[in-house]
Motif scaffolding. Structure first.
Motif, short mmCIF file in Angstrom:
data_model
loop_
_atom_site.label_atom_id
_atom_site.label_comp_id
_atom_site.label_asym_id
_atom_site.label_seq_id
_atom_site.Cartn_x
_atom_site.Cartn_y
_atom_site.Cartn_z
N SER A 8 -6.89 14.99 -4.86
CA SER A 8 -7.72 16.18 -5.03
C SER A 8 -6.88 17.28 -5.67
O SER A 8 -5.76 17.54 -5.22
CB SER A 8 -8.25 16.63 -3.66
N ASN A 9 -7.43 17.90 -6.72
CA ASN A 9 -6.71 18.99 -7.40
C ASN A 9 -7.65 20.16 -7.63
O ASN A 9 -8.75 19.97 -8.15
CB ASN A 9 -6.20 18.53 -8.77
N LYS A 10 -7.20 21.36 -7.30
CA LYS A 10 -7.98 22.55 -7.66
C LYS A 10 -7.96 22.69 -9.18
O LYS A 10 -6.92 22.51 -9.82
CB LYS A 10 -7.40 23.80 -6.99
N HIS A 11 -9.14 23.01 -9.76
CA HIS A 11 -9.26 23.02 -11.22
C HIS A 11 -10.37 24.02 -11.57
O HIS A 11 -11.51 23.84 -11.12
CB HIS A 11 -9.62 21.60 -11.66
N TYR A 12 -10.05 25.05 -12.35
CA TYR A 12 -11.04 26.07 -12.74
C TYR A 12 -11.86 26.55 -11.54
O TYR A 12 -13.09 26.63 -11.58
CB TYR A 12 -11.97 25.55 -13.84
N LEU A 35 -14.62 12.97 -9.71
CA LEU A 35 -15.75 13.89 -9.55
C LEU A 35 -15.22 15.32 -9.60
O LEU A 35 -14.37 15.70 -8.79
CB LEU A 35 -16.46 13.64 -8.22
N PHE A 36 -15.73 16.09 -10.57
CA PHE A 36 -15.42 17.52 -10.61
C PHE A 36 -16.57 18.28 -9.95
O PHE A 36 -17.73 18.15 -10.37
CB PHE A 36 -15.24 18.02 -12.04
N LEU A 37 -16.24 19.07 -8.92
CA LEU A 37 -17.23 19.94 -8.28
C LEU A 37 -16.88 21.38 -8.62
O LEU A 37 -15.76 21.83 -8.33
CB LEU A 37 -17.22 19.76 -6.77
N PHE A 68 -13.75 19.10 -20.71
CA PHE A 68 -15.11 19.46 -20.28
C PHE A 68 -15.16 20.47 -19.13
O PHE A 68 -16.18 21.11 -18.90
CB PHE A 68 -15.86 18.20 -19.81
N MET A 69 -14.08 20.57 -18.36
CA MET A 69 -14.17 21.22 -17.06
C MET A 69 -14.35 22.73 -17.12
O MET A 69 -15.03 23.31 -16.28
CB MET A 69 -12.96 20.88 -16.19
N GLY A 76 -21.58 25.84 -13.60
CA GLY A 76 -21.93 25.38 -12.24
C GLY A 76 -22.47 23.96 -12.22
O GLY A 76 -23.38 23.65 -11.45
N ILE A 77 -21.90 23.11 -13.07
CA ILE A 77 -22.36 21.71 -13.19
C ILE A 77 -21.25 20.76 -12.74
O ILE A 77 -20.09 20.92 -13.14
CB ILE A 77 -22.75 21.40 -14.66
N ALA A 78 -21.60 19.76 -11.91
CA ALA A 78 -20.64 18.74 -11.52
C ALA A 78 -20.50 17.69 -12.62
O ALA A 78 -21.46 17.41 -13.34
CB ALA A 78 -21.10 18.05 -10.23
N LEU A 79 -19.29 17.14 -12.75
CA LEU A 79 -19.04 16.08 -13.73
C LEU A 79 -18.60 14.82 -13.00
O LEU A 79 -17.65 14.86 -12.21
CB LEU A 79 -17.94 16.50 -14.71
N LEU A 80 -19.28 13.71 -13.29
CA LEU A 80 -18.95 12.43 -12.65
C LEU A 80 -18.39 11.49 -13.72
O LEU A 80 -19.03 11.27 -14.75
CB LEU A 80 -20.23 11.85 -12.03
N PHE A 81 -17.18 10.96 -13.47
CA PHE A 81 -16.49 10.09 -14.42
C PHE A 81 -16.31 8.70 -13.80
O PHE A 81 -15.33 8.45 -13.09
CB PHE A 81 -15.11 10.65 -14.76
N PRO A 82 -17.22 7.75 -14.04
CA PRO A 82 -17.05 6.39 -13.52
C PRO A 82 -16.02 5.60 -14.35
O PRO A 82 -15.63 6.02 -15.45
CB PRO A 82 -18.44 5.76 -13.69
N ASP A 83 -15.64 4.43 -13.86
CA ASP A 83 -14.82 3.49 -14.63
C ASP A 83 -15.70 2.82 -15.68
O ASP A 83 -16.93 3.01 -15.70
CB ASP A 83 -14.19 2.46 -13.68
#
Ligand SMILES: N[C@@H](CCC(=O)N[C@@H](CSC=O)C(=O)NCC(=O)O)C(=O)O
Length: 289
Positions: A8-12, A35-37, A68-69, A76-83
């Motif tokens: 987990s990393n804090k980001h923007y 997952l970016f929240l 993208f982040m 205020g949009i989550a980003l989901l990055f699957p394999d």
């Protein structure tokens, strides 16, 4: 199907986290996603934008190099990055080629018995991931969901979106793609994938997973943005002109299907990150409507 958080990393002001779980859709193999929240997810559920990466990629390429982040956080949009495929399925030949097998799942459900237990990225993206994330109690609103991707992932984004419209489900509000494989049943990457994964070969692929064939069947309105570069060394695999032509013939105008030719850009993440902001804002129009 319980989730294990790996980092987990804090980001923007939000958080980018990596998770792992055992996937039923991918034949009981472990899969990972990022997952970016955004920060506002602490106050309630946020819309979800799914990013599908290309050949040879994992869940990390888009998260680390897409750029993208910053805009997703601001919107205020989550980003989901699957394999991009199952890993370690143990199928003979799955690690031989860079454009087939591991890292090359093509976002379809395999029907060739050799691959069909594991290579079900279509179900993984459209059903399993939303179910697993909702069950885990993550603050995601899957009724406000859109999808985008690059190259093989651009093909995935367009076909997953169009399949959802053709089935009447309307699971996604919009789709966009960077240098997508628009007509896979007519190019080497796509014919190799369809011949290998599908019992019905290229004909089955054209019917179920070819954006150029599918756009002609969609009667209602669509929300699609495509960018490609004129200096893309894989342009012969993409056929954006064929997709655009099929869209116009089917009556989808430039408001519904916008295909932008970007002068001098190639197939890389330098190209993707240059236009990342445009794509996030394109989807924000629909996710926040
Ligand atoms: N190994 C290949 C090149 C593979 C490649 O370019 N992959 C692209 C996606 S191509 C279509 O799906 C990619 O995104 N690579 C990862 C990255 O971080 O750039 C070769 O040798 O030509």
């Amino acid at each position: 199907m319980s989730l294990e958080k790996l980092s987990s990393n804090k980001h923007y002001e939000g958080t980018l986290a990596k998770y792992k779980f055992r996937s039923a859709a991918l034949g009981d193999t472990y899969t990972q996603f990022n997952l970016f929240l955004p920060a506002n997810a602490a106050q309630g559920k946020v819309p979800v934008l799914v990013y599908l990466a290309g050949l040879t990629c994992t869940e990390d390429n888009g998260a680390q190099k897409g750029g993208f982040m910053r805009d997703a956080a601001a919107q205020g949009i989550a980003l989901l990055f699957p394999d991009t495929s199952p890993r370690g399925a143990g199928i003979d030949g799955e690690d031989v080629d860079w454009d087939f097998g591991s890292g090359a799942g093509f976002y379809l459900n395999a029907t060739n018995p050799k691959w069909s237990k594991h290579y079900n990225m279509f179900s993984h993206i459209t059903q399993e991931l939303p179910q697993v994330l909702e069950k885990a109690g993550l603050p995601l609103d899957f009724t406000r969901q859109s999808i985008f991707g690059h190259s093989m992932g651009g093909h995935g984004a367009l076909t997953v979106y169009l399949a959802s419209l053709l089935s009447g489900m309307k699971q996604y509000r919009s789709a966009s793609a960077f240098s997508p494989i628009c007509e896979p049943s007519e190019v080497p990457w796509g014919t190799k994938a369809f011949s290998g994964y599908l019992a019905g070969g290229v004909a089955e692929g054209k019917d179920r997973y070819d954006a150029t064939a599918m756009i002609g069947k969609v009667k209602g309105a669509v929300n699609i943005l495509v960018d490609y570069g004129t200096a893309d060394n894989f342009l012969y695999q993409l056929h954006p002109d064929k997709f655009l032509e099929a869209a116009r013939v089917a009556g989808h105008d430039e408001v519904q299907v916008r295909v932008r030719k970007q002068e001098g850009y190639d197939h890389s993440y330098y190209f993707i990150s240059t236009f990342a902001s445009d794509h996030i804002h394109f989807h924000a129009n629909f996710l926040k409507a």
